[in-house]
Design an enzyme around this catalytic site. Structure first.
Site, PDB file in Angstrom:
ATOM      1  N   CYS A 107       0.870  -1.176   0.000  1.00 13.15           N
ATOM      2  CA  CYS A 107       0.000   0.000   0.000  1.00 13.15           C
ATOM      3  C   CYS A 107       0.908   1.227   0.000  1.00 13.15           C
ATOM      4  O   CYS A 107       2.019   1.170  -0.511  1.00 13.15           O
ATOM      5  CB  CYS A 107      -0.939  -0.025   1.210  1.00 13.15           C
ATOM      6  SG  CYS A 107      -0.081   0.030   2.795  1.00 13.15           S
ATOM      7  N   ARG A 108       0.474   2.295   0.595  1.00  8.63           N
ATOM      8  CA  ARG A 108       1.306   3.501   0.624  1.00  8.63           C
ATOM      9  C   ARG A 108       2.412   3.394   1.663  1.00  8.63           C
ATOM     10  O   ARG A 108       3.572   3.641   1.380  1.00  8.63           O
ATOM     11  CB  ARG A 108       0.455   4.748   0.888  1.00  8.63           C
ATOM     12  CG  ARG A 108       1.271   6.021   0.871  1.00  8.63           C
ATOM     13  CD  ARG A 108       0.409   7.265   1.055  1.00  8.63           C
ATOM     14  NE  ARG A 108       1.211   8.449   0.920  1.00  8.63           N
ATOM     15  CZ  ARG A 108       1.986   8.947   1.880  1.00  8.63           C
ATOM     16  NH1 ARG A 108       2.068   8.342   3.042  1.00  8.63           N
ATOM     17  NH2 ARG A 108       2.692  10.037   1.678  1.00  8.63           N
TER      18      ARG A 108
END
Length: 130
Positions: A91-92
């Protein structure tokens, strides 16, 4: 002890447990560095790379060959994920992928790893969708 104090204590304990659940590692979820992930991608054609960010984030830049199954929709896509391959999720910054790892572990997946630090720590090629 009065009722307000008891309720406050219970709420405090629940908040602490929630925070701990978010930051503690997921049992069986491997954490890979950017270099480790690049090596796995290079060596292993029998893997699935899943980006669990929102579609707009994915379009701005993602690891080549990654599929986008946003965390909010991951449960809907579980049947599309092969169980006989290594699953690499990111993800981020690592929070959503950790949660995705919990979901997949709960659905019976066993060969799962996440990119430590998320795409923010990725030091490899990126693709963008215009």
């Amino acid at each position: 002890m009065d009722v307000v104090r008891i309720i406050s204590t219970v709420i405090y304990i629940l908040i602490v447990l929630f925070i701990l659940r978010q930051i503690l590692p997921v049992k069986g979820l491997k954490n890979l560095s950017s270099d480790d992930l690049k090596q796995r991608i290079k060596e292993n054609k029998n893997l699935v790379l899943i980006d669990v960010r929102r579609p707009a984030e994915y379009r701005q830049g993602h690891i080549p060959n990654a599929v986008n199954f946003p965390l909010s929709q991951l449960r809907r896509h579980v049947k599309e994920i092969p169980r006989d391959k290594e699953i690499l999720i990111y993800c981020r910054n690592g929070m959503r992928s950790r949660h995705a790892g919990r979901i997949l572990k709960g659905k019976g997946f066993s060969n799962i790893a996440q990119l430590r630090g998320g795409i923010v720590w990725w030091e490899g090629k990126m693709e963008k969708i215009s």
